[in-house]
Design a protein around this motif. Structure first.
Motif, PDB file in Angstrom:
ATOM      1  N   TRP A 159       0.861  -1.178   0.000  1.00 21.97           N
ATOM      2  CA  TRP A 159       0.000   0.000   0.000  1.00 21.97           C
ATOM      3  C   TRP A 159       0.901   1.234   0.000  1.00 21.97           C
ATOM      4  O   TRP A 159       1.827   1.343   0.810  1.00 21.97           O
ATOM      5  CB  TRP A 159      -0.911   0.032   1.215  1.00 21.97           C
ATOM      6  N   TYR A 160       0.612   2.136  -0.911  1.00 18.01           N
ATOM      7  CA  TYR A 160       1.263   3.436  -0.969  1.00 18.01           C
ATOM      8  C   TYR A 160       0.199   4.504  -0.731  1.00 18.01           C
ATOM      9  O   TYR A 160      -0.997   4.251  -0.837  1.00 18.01           O
ATOM     10  CB  TYR A 160       1.894   3.681  -2.348  1.00 18.01           C
ATOM     11  N   ARG A 161       0.648   5.702  -0.454  1.00 18.93           N
ATOM     12  CA  ARG A 161      -0.277   6.825  -0.371  1.00 18.93           C
ATOM     13  C   ARG A 161       0.383   8.083  -0.927  1.00 18.93           C
ATOM     14  O   ARG A 161       1.605   8.206  -0.923  1.00 18.93           O
ATOM     15  CB  ARG A 161      -0.748   7.063   1.061  1.00 18.93           C
ATOM     16  N   GLU A 186       4.960  13.649  -2.506  1.00 24.10           N
ATOM     17  CA  GLU A 186       5.304  12.485  -3.315  1.00 24.10           C
ATOM     18  C   GLU A 186       4.608  11.235  -2.762  1.00 24.10           C
ATOM     19  O   GLU A 186       4.268  11.163  -1.585  1.00 24.10           O
ATOM     20  CB  GLU A 186       6.823  12.275  -3.327  1.00 24.10           C
ATOM     21  N   ARG A 187       4.436  10.265  -3.636  1.00 24.76           N
ATOM     22  CA  ARG A 187       3.870   8.993  -3.205  1.00 24.76           C
ATOM     23  C   ARG A 187       4.848   8.306  -2.276  1.00 24.76           C
ATOM     24  O   ARG A 187       6.066   8.286  -2.537  1.00 24.76           O
ATOM     25  CB  ARG A 187       3.580   8.116  -4.422  1.00 24.76           C
ATOM     26  N   GLU A 188       4.345   7.722  -1.187  1.00 24.03           N
ATOM     27  CA  GLU A 188       5.205   7.049  -0.230  1.00 24.03           C
ATOM     28  C   GLU A 188       4.674   5.664   0.101  1.00 24.03           C
ATOM     29  O   GLU A 188       3.465   5.416   0.076  1.00 24.03           O
ATOM     30  CB  GLU A 188       5.312   7.884   1.064  1.00 24.03           C
ATOM     31  N   LEU A 189       5.606   4.774   0.438  1.00 26.82           N
ATOM     32  CA  LEU A 189       5.239   3.423   0.838  1.00 26.82           C
ATOM     33  C   LEU A 189       4.672   3.456   2.253  1.00 26.82           C
ATOM     34  O   LEU A 189       5.279   4.022   3.158  1.00 26.82           O
ATOM     35  CB  LEU A 189       6.462   2.508   0.792  1.00 26.82           C
ATOM     36  N   ALA A 204      -4.928  11.128   2.347  1.00 28.60           N
ATOM     37  CA  ALA A 204      -4.202  10.869   1.103  1.00 28.60           C
ATOM     38  C   ALA A 204      -5.039   9.959   0.208  1.00 28.60           C
ATOM     39  O   ALA A 204      -6.043   9.389   0.652  1.00 28.60           O
ATOM     40  CB  ALA A 204      -2.862  10.200   1.395  1.00 28.60           C
ATOM     41  N   VAL A 205      -4.592   9.826  -1.022  1.00 30.35           N
ATOM     42  CA  VAL A 205      -5.106   8.758  -1.881  1.00 30.35           C
ATOM     43  C   VAL A 205      -4.222   7.535  -1.631  1.00 30.35           C
ATOM     44  O   VAL A 205      -2.994   7.626  -1.700  1.00 30.35           O
ATOM     45  CB  VAL A 205      -5.073   9.152  -3.367  1.00 30.35           C
ATOM     46  N   TYR A 206      -4.853   6.423  -1.326  1.00 31.68           N
ATOM     47  CA  TYR A 206      -4.140   5.185  -1.024  1.00 31.68           C
ATOM     48  C   TYR A 206      -4.204   4.256  -2.238  1.00 31.68           C
ATOM     49  O   TYR A 206      -5.283   4.004  -2.777  1.00 31.68           O
ATOM     50  CB  TYR A 206      -4.752   4.518   0.201  1.00 31.68           C
ATOM     51  N   TYR A 207      -3.030   3.752  -2.620  1.00 28.54           N
ATOM     52  CA  TYR A 207      -2.897   2.914  -3.806  1.00 28.54           C
ATOM     53  C   TYR A 207      -2.429   1.513  -3.438  1.00 28.54           C
ATOM     54  O   TYR A 207      -1.528   1.341  -2.610  1.00 28.54           O
ATOM     55  CB  TYR A 207      -1.880   3.515  -4.772  1.00 28.54           C
ATOM     56  N   LYS A 224      -6.063   2.319  -9.029  1.00 31.02           N
ATOM     57  CA  LYS A 224      -6.336   3.734  -9.284  1.00 31.02           C
ATOM     58  C   LYS A 224      -6.448   4.547  -8.000  1.00 31.02           C
ATOM     59  O   LYS A 224      -6.508   5.778  -8.053  1.00 31.02           O
ATOM     60  CB  LYS A 224      -7.611   3.872 -10.117  1.00 31.02           C
ATOM     61  N   GLY A 225      -6.501   3.877  -6.872  1.00 34.89           N
ATOM     62  CA  GLY A 225      -6.492   4.570  -5.599  1.00 34.89           C
ATOM     63  C   GLY A 225      -7.864   4.780  -4.985  1.00 34.89           C
ATOM     64  O   GLY A 225      -8.883   4.782  -5.689  1.00 34.89           O
ATOM     65  N   THR A 226      -7.842   4.945  -3.673  1.00 34.79           N
ATOM     66  CA  THR A 226      -9.056   5.280  -2.934  1.00 34.79           C
ATOM     67  C   THR A 226      -8.713   6.402  -1.953  1.00 34.79           C
ATOM     68  O   THR A 226      -7.664   6.371  -1.310  1.00 34.79           O
ATOM     69  CB  THR A 226      -9.635   4.050  -2.205  1.00 34.79           C
ATOM     70  N   LEU A 227      -9.589   7.392  -1.870  1.00 34.60           N
ATOM     71  CA  LEU A 227      -9.302   8.578  -1.064  1.00 34.60           C
ATOM     72  C   LEU A 227      -9.691   8.355   0.384  1.00 34.60           C
ATOM     73  O   LEU A 227     -10.814   7.937   0.687  1.00 34.60           O
ATOM     74  CB  LEU A 227     -10.058   9.776  -1.622  1.00 34.60           C
TER      75      LEU A 227
END
Length: 115
Positions: A35-37, A43-46, A91-94, A107-110
């Protein structure tokens, strides 16, 4: 190949959410899942990762003790249980799947943490 995240939403500080990711189109049990956010302007982070058979997990320092990643290979699903949520978790979580050179993203979830 598809990774579909769900479970995001608005929650008050101190609350909990459980995110789910249901991949399809590949052999889920072969893949390490993460899972990233990405917060606005950052920036996107782990956030967290789990090995293919679930025996190994890792977390960002900012979420250790509050978030738990898990997977159910029989259901082809990976979860992120988020407790004691803070506004800075907004954040948006991917969802991400990795195996050898294969690297797939949802595509992510907010997730919004606000009173």
């Amino acid at each position: 190949v598809q990774l579909v995240e769900s479970g995001g939403g608005l929650v008050q500080p101190g609350g909990s959410l459980r995110l789910s990711c249901a991949p399809s189109g590949f052999t889920f049990s072969w893949y390490d899942m993460k899972w990233y956010r990405q917060a606005p302007g950052k920036e996107r982070e782990l956030v967290a990762g789990i090995s293919s058979v679930g025996g190994s997990t890792n977390y960002a320092d900012s979420v250790k003790g509050r978030f738990t990643i898990s997977r159910d290979n029989a259901k082809n699903t990976v979860y992120l249980l988020m407790n004691s949520l803070k506004p800075e978790d907004t954040a948006v979580y991917y969802c991400n799947a990795q195996w050898r050179s294969m690297d797939y993203w949802g595509k992510g979830t907010l997730v919004t943490v606000s009173s």
